[in-house]
Scaffold this active site. Sequence first.
Site, PDB file in Angstrom:
ATOM      1  N   ASP A 226       0.860  -1.179   0.000  1.00  0.00           N
ATOM      2  CA  ASP A 226       0.000   0.000   0.000  1.00  0.00           C
ATOM      3  C   ASP A 226       0.899   1.231   0.000  1.00  0.00           C
ATOM      4  OD1 ASP A 226      -1.966  -1.862   0.217  1.00  0.00           O
ATOM      5  OD2 ASP A 226      -2.800  -1.127   2.105  1.00  0.00           O
TER       6      ASP A 226
ATOM      7  N   ASP B 167     -15.275  -3.516  -1.603  1.00  0.00           N
ATOM      8  CA  ASP B 167     -14.927  -3.281  -0.205  1.00  0.00           C
ATOM      9  C   ASP B 167     -16.221  -3.131   0.575  1.00  0.00           C
ATOM     10  OD1 ASP B 167     -12.333  -3.146  -1.196  1.00  0.00           O
ATOM     11  OD2 ASP B 167     -12.405  -0.973  -1.395  1.00  0.00           O
TER      12      ASP B 167
END
Length: 243
Positions: A10, A131
């Site tokens: 990330d 998500d």
Amino acid sequence: MAFTIYPAIDMRGGKCVRLIQGDYNQETVYGDSPFDMAKSFKEAGAEWIHMVDLDGAKDGKRVNDTFVIQAAKELNVNVQIGGGIRTEQDITHYLDNGVTRVIIGSIAISNPEFAIEMVKKYGKQIAIGIDAKNGYVATHGWLNTSEVKAVEVGKRFADAGAETFIFTDIATDGMLSGPNVDAVKLMASETGKQVIASGGVSSLADLTRLKEFEAVGVSGAIVGKAIYEGRFTVSDALKEVGV
């Protein structure tokens, strides 16, 4: 198709970071070079690397793309990228520069017609990122929660031809509390497609548990914090799932 381990990178501000439950105020920096991190994962035996442009997810445009393309071009490894992908130009920018798979997330909710068009045009090179928070879809770097059920989104895109889904349960992400196996399994069985689990993996036993549902369509797991915190290594994970 073998159960695949996706070590995660990330990126925020050009560094390797992890957030807790997508909270940009709860950030830990784990490295100064996304490329060096990708290289270390490749050297450990990873065949895929999962990269996320957190700045891009928040700003709605590509920010850390140079690191992604460097990894895709210079390392003999499959790279999938999510975060900040809003246009076809964003998609082709990555695919034309060696990235294997592009993840469409927020735009799949806000503009499903566009996302479906991209799925039809680019096929397996597109993954749909879903998500979820309490079963409902969250978008834009998880800053907003919609009134759309995650499974319904999955089914719609599966009907449109999507082959791969990345399902993240926000409640478990970055918590090292174990993945939401039931939610991942439900997404796989309802869509009939390949679902990659994301969020919560804290032990090798978590990977074994997810792999038990490979026949239903749970095809892999994204692993981030557990690796960075030294719970296990990439090579440990690969051995655990028989790679």
